[in-house]
Design an enzyme around this catalytic site. Structure first.
Site, PDB file in Angstrom:
ATOM      1  N   SER A  37      -6.776   2.468   0.254  1.00 38.40           N
ATOM      2  CA  SER A  37      -6.874   2.123   1.673  1.00 38.40           C
ATOM      3  C   SER A  37      -6.780   0.615   1.845  1.00 38.40           C
ATOM      4  O   SER A  37      -6.878  -0.153   0.881  1.00 38.40           O
ATOM      5  CB  SER A  37      -8.203   2.625   2.251  1.00 38.40           C
ATOM      6  N   ARG A  84       0.841  -1.208   0.000  1.00 42.16           N
ATOM      7  CA  ARG A  84       0.000   0.000   0.000  1.00 42.16           C
ATOM      8  C   ARG A  84       0.872   1.252   0.000  1.00 42.16           C
ATOM      9  O   ARG A  84       0.559   2.238  -0.712  1.00 42.16           O
ATOM     10  CB  ARG A  84      -0.920   0.000   1.213  1.00 42.16           C
ATOM     11  N   SER A  98     -18.134  -5.123   5.487  1.00 46.15           N
ATOM     12  CA  SER A  98     -18.377  -4.140   6.556  1.00 46.15           C
ATOM     13  C   SER A  98     -17.090  -3.989   7.359  1.00 46.15           C
ATOM     14  O   SER A  98     -16.547  -4.974   7.860  1.00 46.15           O
ATOM     15  CB  SER A  98     -19.522  -4.603   7.459  1.00 46.15           C
ATOM     16  N   ASN A  99     -16.607  -2.760   7.489  1.00 47.82           N
ATOM     17  CA  ASN A  99     -15.323  -2.507   8.134  1.00 47.82           C
ATOM     18  C   ASN A  99     -15.504  -1.542   9.301  1.00 47.82           C
ATOM     19  O   ASN A  99     -15.941  -0.412   9.120  1.00 47.82           O
ATOM     20  CB  ASN A  99     -14.347  -1.906   7.105  1.00 47.82           C
ATOM     21  N   ASP A 111     -21.809 -24.120   2.883  1.00 49.96           N
ATOM     22  CA  ASP A 111     -21.384 -25.059   3.916  1.00 49.96           C
ATOM     23  C   ASP A 111     -20.086 -24.560   4.558  1.00 49.96           C
ATOM     24  O   ASP A 111     -19.388 -23.700   4.005  1.00 49.96           O
ATOM     25  CB  ASP A 111     -21.161 -26.450   3.311  1.00 49.96           C
ATOM     26  N   HIS A 135     -26.264 -20.703   6.024  1.00 50.14           N
ATOM     27  CA  HIS A 135     -26.009 -22.137   5.932  1.00 50.14           C
ATOM     28  C   HIS A 135     -26.903 -22.834   4.903  1.00 50.14           C
ATOM     29  O   HIS A 135     -26.653 -23.989   4.535  1.00 50.14           O
ATOM     30  CB  HIS A 135     -26.198 -22.807   7.308  1.00 50.14           C
ATOM     31  N   GLY A 179     -11.816  -6.174  10.832  1.00 46.03           N
ATOM     32  CA  GLY A 179     -11.368  -5.503  12.051  1.00 46.03           C
ATOM     33  C   GLY A 179     -10.144  -4.627  11.821  1.00 46.03           C
ATOM     34  O   GLY A 179      -9.643  -4.488  10.702  1.00 46.03           O
TER      35      GLY A 179
END
Length: 539
Positions: free
Chosen positions: A369, A357, A460-461, A516, A512, A485
């Protein structure tokens, strides 16, 4: 020879359309490329241009009316051409016996649908609650940017409307004076309910809102004369008029009122100078401006600052749920209760990603980013594991071989998920530029409804908030969502030695019914390989 123009299909899910406004009238000369009308689809209001030249001989669907696609919209031909046979043969959609009479001579409808313009005084237009997303059934007025008696120009922002997906600015397609407000700030109503009436100043509009009501009575109109009677003194009205031209989010206005801050003294950092919550929270007034603010607050009717609550006493504040918050609650509840979720966690070494980066961002005008790198890695991993890029149906599983990654963006009123279409075909720099664009427009309420549709996978961050690990609820109809995270510096084992390294935890929530455990695990292993060896994403 005359040609029949039918109601066009302007979106893939459109089954009917409404005519918001005619820009041409019967008898007008039409050139190829001229805008005939503004058509309300199931997603947005769009301009519809003519592919023919001639004279507008007949209008089959009038302003405010809705009809199925392929219904008779208009007929264009040579001036004076006989089109009676074309109208009678066009089916039940064309019901006017007077084919080339001006709109003013059309008879008003008598059912619950909106009457044609014949029922209105000259120059008066009824504005209804728009359908601003494909799943929207009702909307909430977050705030009015105009008040009764204000002059409205075409293109002015009338109000901020809360849909089931976002709070969006709603602009006027007409010019005139705002004569009536049918849905007050904070109130909700079904689409096509009377939102406002615009027309020449002083026009008698009594009874119009009631005639246009759909499925229930509309609020009684507030006459202009009465509005003028209860208006504030001239000096205060002048301040209010100026404030109405200031663009600010509803939350920014609320906080400004609580803190006693005049919006006119705040410089907005949002798009087009829009004032945001952060601008209000970071505002530091001078002593003089603070004094002016206090004087203004003493005269205004803005809400008072929250009362002081002594220690040991209970204090509860009730906040009305926004339309967005209601839909978020509904959709996430449906997802968690209908899709059997399971979660897979993996820890990724980020040292090589950090080096890559840093090198990429040395290129002029390039800003990538870590989130952009995750999105790119996800897109490539989805191509290798298409079962993760799937959708559950009662009788089948739909495998998507195109990759459209949705990027969760936090906004003041909740959460929106703009979509990067064909993400796997984008470079890292293109992903970075696109994410910056949609995220910025999401926060300034400039996203279009179709930009939040069609995702096949979601990222989603919360790493930027210091969250190291979390789980997300699947954004249906997707089958999976990745939770990202923060990057953490910590001791790691490398070649049998304990060294300082940088790691990031990823959590994959899977449905599910379609995925699987082994399938999800293989996807995460591929994702880990891409993230730990970024050069492989460039192959």
């Amino acid at each position: 020879m005359a040609k029949i123009i039918t109601m066009p299909r302007l979106s893939d899910t459109m089954t009917e359309g409404g005519v918001a406004k005619w820009l041409k009238k019967v008898g007008d000369s039409i050139k190829e490329g001229d805008i005939l009308a503004e058509i309300e689809t199931d997603k947005a209001t769009m301009e519809f241009e003519s592919f023919n030249s001639g004279t507008l001989l007949h209008i089959g669907i009038h302003e405010g009316e809705t009809a199925p696609i392929d219904s008779l919209l208009a007929i264009i031909g040579a001036a004076g051409e006989d089109i009676s046979g074309m109208i009678s043969g066009a089916g039940t959609e064309a019901k006017d016996e007077n084919t080339i009479a001006p709109l003013a001579e059309k008879k008003p409808t008598t059912d619950n649908r909106q009457p044609t313009t014949a029922a209105l005084p000259k120059g008066v237009v009824v504005v209804t609650m728009p359908r601003l997303s494909d799943t929207m059934t009702e909307g909430t007025v977050a705030t009015w940017l105009k008040k009764i008696g204000d002059t409205v120009a075409e293109g002015d922002i009338l109000a901020e409307i809360e849909t089931d997906k976002a709070t969006m600015e709603f602009e006027s397609f007409q010019s005139g004076t705002l004569l009536y407000i049918g849905i007050q700030a904070g109130e909700s109503a079904l689409i096509d309910s009377v939102l406002a009436i615009i027309g020449p100043a002083g026009t008698d509009i009594s009874g119009i809102a009631e005639n246009y009501a759909k499925g229930g009575a509309a609020p009684a109109a507030t006459p202009i004369a009465e509005a003028q009677t209860i208006a504030a003194p001239a000096a205060v009205a002048s301040v209010s008029s100026d404030a109405s031209r200031i663009f600010a989010s509803p939350l920014a206005k609320k906080i400004a009122a609580e803190k006693g801050i005049q919006l006119s003294q705040v410089k907005g950092s949002g798009e087009n100078g829009r004032i945001t919550k952060t601008d209000i929270e970071n505002y530091s007034p001078s002593a003089a401006s603070a004094s002016t603010t206090s004087d203004h607050m003493a005269e205004s009717t803005s809400p008072a600052v929250k009362p002081f609550v002594p220690a040991g006493e209970n204090y509860t504040e009730e906040i009305k749920n926004s339309q967005m918050r209601k839909i978020i609650a509904k959709r996430l509840s449906e997802s968690i209760f209908t899709a059997p979720h399971f979660y897979l966690n993996i820890e990724v070494r980020m040292d090589e990603a950090m080096k890559s980066r840093a090198i990429i961002n040395t290129v002029p005008d390039t800003k990538v980013s870590f989130n952009d790198m995750v999105i790119k890695a996800c897109a490539m991993a989805l191509k290798k594991h298409p079962k993760v890029n799937s959708q559950w149906r009662e009788d089948s599983i739909l495998i998507n071989h195109h990759v459209n990654v949705g990027v969760a963006v936090a906004v003041e009123d909740g959460l929106v998920v703009p979509v990067l279409r064909y993400t796997d075909q984008m470079s890292l720099s293109q992903i970075g530029a696109n994410v910056k664009d949609v995220a910025g427009r999401a926060k300034s309420k400039k996203l279009q409804p179709n930009e939040m549709e069609g995702s096949t996978f979601t990222v989603s961050n919360l790493g930027m908030f210091g969250i190291t690990e979390f789980t997300s609820i699947i954004n249906q109809p997707n089958s999976a969502i990745l939770s990202v995270g923060a990057i953490v510096e910590k001791p790691v084992v490398s070649n049998g030695q304990i060294v300082v390294g940088n790691t990031m935890k990823l959590t994959l929530a899977c449905d599910h019914r379609t995925i699987d455990g082994a399938t999800g695990a293989q996807f995460l292993q591929t994702l880990k390989t891409f993230m730990e060896n970024p050069v492989t994403m460039l192959a």
